[in-house]
Design a protein around this motif. Structure first.
Motif, mmCIF file in Angstrom:
data_model
loop_
_atom_site.group_PDB
_atom_site.id
_atom_site.type_symbol
_atom_site.label_atom_id
_atom_site.label_comp_id
_atom_site.label_asym_id
_atom_site.label_seq_id
_atom_site.Cartn_x
_atom_site.Cartn_y
_atom_site.Cartn_z
ATOM 1 N N GLU A 17 33.057 43.234 27.213
ATOM 2 C CA GLU A 17 34.195 42.478 26.697
ATOM 3 C C GLU A 17 35.071 42.006 27.856
ATOM 4 O OE1 GLU A 17 37.529 44.554 24.512
ATOM 5 O OE2 GLU A 17 36.481 43.575 22.850
ATOM 6 N N ILE A 18 35.290 40.709 27.939
ATOM 7 C CA ILE A 18 36.150 40.172 29.000
ATOM 8 C C ILE A 18 37.557 39.957 28.435
ATOM 9 C CG2 ILE A 18 36.405 38.376 30.779
ATOM 10 C CD1 ILE A 18 33.788 39.878 31.053
ATOM 11 N N PHE A 19 37.635 39.351 27.233
ATOM 12 C CA PHE A 19 38.918 39.153 26.555
ATOM 13 C C PHE A 19 38.828 39.653 25.131
ATOM 14 C CE2 PHE A 19 38.824 35.426 29.432
ATOM 15 C CZ PHE A 19 39.918 35.770 30.206
ATOM 16 N N PRO A 37 43.963 40.121 39.448
ATOM 17 C CA PRO A 37 42.961 40.612 40.390
ATOM 18 C C PRO A 37 41.607 39.937 40.188
ATOM 19 C CG PRO A 37 43.978 42.416 39.149
ATOM 20 C CD PRO A 37 44.439 41.154 38.529
ATOM 21 N N SER A 38 40.801 39.966 41.219
ATOM 22 C CA SER A 38 39.465 39.404 41.146
ATOM 23 C C SER A 38 38.699 40.040 39.982
ATOM 24 C CB SER A 38 38.755 39.690 42.474
ATOM 25 O OG SER A 38 37.574 38.972 42.513
ATOM 26 N N GLY A 39 38.034 39.190 39.197
ATOM 27 C CA GLY A 39 37.214 39.702 38.106
ATOM 28 C C GLY A 39 37.969 39.917 36.802
ATOM 29 N N CYS A 40 39.263 39.539 36.749
ATOM 30 C CA CYS A 40 40.038 39.807 35.525
ATOM 31 C C CYS A 40 39.789 38.743 34.455
ATOM 32 C CB CYS A 40 41.525 39.921 35.840
ATOM 33 S SG CYS A 40 42.288 38.350 36.257
ATOM 34 N N GLY A 41 39.095 37.660 34.803
ATOM 35 C CA GLY A 41 38.720 36.686 33.777
ATOM 36 C C GLY A 41 39.399 35.323 33.885
ATOM 37 N N LYS A 42 40.022 35.034 35.011
ATOM 38 C CA LYS A 42 40.753 33.768 35.155
ATOM 39 C C LYS A 42 39.826 32.559 35.024
ATOM 40 C CE LYS A 42 42.109 34.990 39.305
ATOM 41 N NZ LYS A 42 41.449 36.311 39.406
ATOM 42 N N SER A 43 38.725 32.594 35.783
ATOM 43 C CA SER A 43 37.799 31.452 35.739
ATOM 44 C C SER A 43 37.151 31.345 34.368
ATOM 45 C CB SER A 43 36.710 31.599 36.799
ATOM 46 O OG SER A 43 37.274 31.588 38.076
ATOM 47 N N THR A 44 36.805 32.488 33.803
ATOM 48 C CA THR A 44 36.183 32.485 32.477
ATOM 49 C C THR A 44 37.114 31.817 31.460
ATOM 50 O OG1 THR A 44 35.054 34.540 33.045
ATOM 51 C CG2 THR A 44 35.157 33.972 30.700
ATOM 52 N N LEU A 45 38.390 32.146 31.522
ATOM 53 C CA LEU A 45 39.351 31.573 30.579
ATOM 54 C C LEU A 45 39.437 30.052 30.742
ATOM 55 C CD1 LEU A 45 41.472 32.086 28.417
ATOM 56 C CD2 LEU A 45 43.153 32.465 30.235
ATOM 57 N N THR A 191 45.044 30.728 40.771
ATOM 58 C CA THR A 191 45.146 30.949 42.211
ATOM 59 C C THR A 191 45.256 32.427 42.543
ATOM 60 O OG1 THR A 191 46.354 30.389 44.229
ATOM 61 C CG2 THR A 191 47.678 30.702 42.254
ATOM 62 N N HIS A 192 44.904 32.746 43.805
ATOM 63 C CA HIS A 192 45.135 34.085 44.348
ATOM 64 C C HIS A 192 46.379 34.087 45.218
ATOM 65 C CE1 HIS A 192 40.914 35.466 43.621
ATOM 66 N NE2 HIS A 192 41.624 36.552 43.386
ATOM 67 N N ASP A 193 46.910 32.877 45.437
ATOM 68 C CA ASP A 193 47.957 32.710 46.439
ATOM 69 C C ASP A 193 49.338 32.851 45.803
ATOM 70 O OD1 ASP A 193 48.193 30.805 49.315
ATOM 71 O OD2 ASP A 193 49.927 31.138 48.026
#
Ligand SMILES: Nc1ncnc2c1ncn2[C@@H]1O[C@H](COP(=O)(O)OP(=O)(O)OP(=O)(O)O)[C@@H](O)[C@H]1O
Ligand SMILES: [Mg+2]
Length: 358
Positions: A17-19, A37-45, A191-193
């Motif tokens: 489960e991602i979300f 954080p990396s892998g939390c699902g930003k790109s997936t969303l 972003t990570h920035d």
């Protein structure tokens, strides 16, 4: 300009489960920045909103229309990725115009749109060059140009500047801010920035493990984090958290010191949060906390002092860049009651005894 409404979104990959139950209403013209954080699902969303990734549950609405199952092209969104993926054999002009090849537009209309995008991005002088004759920043502007000419209902950016060096990042960031003002378009930006998040966002969405931890303006999140995760994630360095225990008098024992407050701290306080700039080095014995300077980092305008408190906990103090402390020396730190954020044992921020909800 378009509204985007995410209701109870869910996403699973295989059994993972991602979300679950993610909801967010984005207003027309808003600049929303997703961090986490990396892998939390930003790109997936972002890919789910774009239609590049299937949604396992919930709905996505654009301007009130349910597009959860709609094809990407039907959603009218433009996405810009970290890798700009331009066609090397085409000129900048052809690359930008290519985005329109599926739309039935006249030659004049295409030329007008390319010219308009080139003007907005200040790449008019490079229209006849091929991508290999451009800098990274110029290539990313071409990629943004491809997105602009389609006149999307909203822009989705996934870490668009992370391949650029520091100076180009700053320039391009300022251009994206200007572009947002000029187009008034809804923009969703991952972003990570920290600086990009703080400077570009109308509202920042902090994600962790597929959950929204808090949504708010940069000022709200920085000054009034809803929980310890947001407090430590935003800001560089993040907020210092010091374990605290209420004493019989209602004061707090923290950092190896007995701390008195003019207004009693909320009941249930388990940690005190203090931003690095809220801690002020002062003459030994005069501040509310005592410690030893472990080391210092000179950053030009700022000096970060890493201080080990009497309790053994490490805090980072942000002060102006004059090198005037001795490593290994005793140091005293002061702070104002108003600069404290209180957290309960679960990490939720407390105000006057009440938990703040995101
Ligand atoms: N195709 C896939 N199949 C299975 N799991 C996937 C797939 N794509 C992504 N994931 C998982 O989904 C989670 C979220 O990935 P995602 O790429 O959205 O993270 P992210 O927040 O964008 O991270 P980063 O900051 O590193 O880009 C990760 O745990 C990842 O391993
Ligand atoms: Mg990503």
């Amino acid at each position: 300009m378009s509204t985007i409404e995410l209701s109870s979104l869910a996403k699973t990959y295989g059994g993972t489960e991602i979300f679950r139950d993610l909801s967010l209403a984005i207003e027309s013209g808003e600049f929303i920045v997703f961090v986490g954080p990396s892998g939390c699902g930003k790109s997936t969303l972002l890919r789910m909103i774009a239609g590049l990734e299937e949604t396992s549950g919930g709905t996505i609405r654009i301007d009130g229309t349910d597009v959860t199952r709609a094809e990407p092209q039907a959603r009218g969104l433009s996405m810009v990725f970290q890798s700009y993926a331009l066609y090397p054999h085409m000129t900048v002009r052809e690359n930008i115009a290519f985005a329109l090849h599926n739309e039935k537009l006249s030659k004049d209309e295409i030329a007008a749109r390319v010219a308009e995008a080139a003007r907005a991005l200040r790449i008019e002088d490079y229209l006849d060059r091929r991508p290999k004759a451009l800098s990274g920043g110029q290539r990313q502007r071409v990629a943004i140009g491809r997105a602009i000419v389609r006149k999307p209902r909203a822009f989705l950016f996934d870490e668009p500047l992370s391949n650029l060096d520091a100076a180009l990042r700053t320039d391009t960031r300022i251009e994206i801010a200007a572009l947002h003002k000029q187009l008034g378009a809804t923009m969703l930006y991952v972003t990570h920035d920290q600086v990009e998040a703080m400077t570009l966002a109308d509202r920042i969405v902090v994600l962790n493990k597929g959950k929204i931890m808090q949504v708010g303006t940069p000022e709200e999140l920085y000054s009034n984090p809803a929980n310890a995760f947001v407090a430590q994630f935003l800001g560089n360095p993040g907020m210092n958290l010091v374990a605290a225990r209420a004493t019989e008098t209602g004061d707090l024992q923290a950092g190896g010191a007995a701390l008195r407050f003019s207004v009693p701290p909320p009941i249930g306080t388990a940690r005190i949060g203090l931003r690095g700039e809220a801690l002020r080095p002062c003459d030994p014995g005069t501040g509310r906390l005592a410690g030893t300077l472990a080391f210092q980092e000179y950053l030009g305008a700022d000096l970060c002092l890493h201080v080990d408190l009497a309790s053994g906990e490490r805090v980072v103090v942000r002060t102006t860049g004059m090198r005037r402390h001795q490593e290994g020396a005793a140091i005293s730190l002061d702070f104002s009651d108003a600069d404290c954020t209180f957290f309960d044992a679960d990490g939720n921020a407390l105000i006057a005894g009440n938990a703040v909800t995101a």
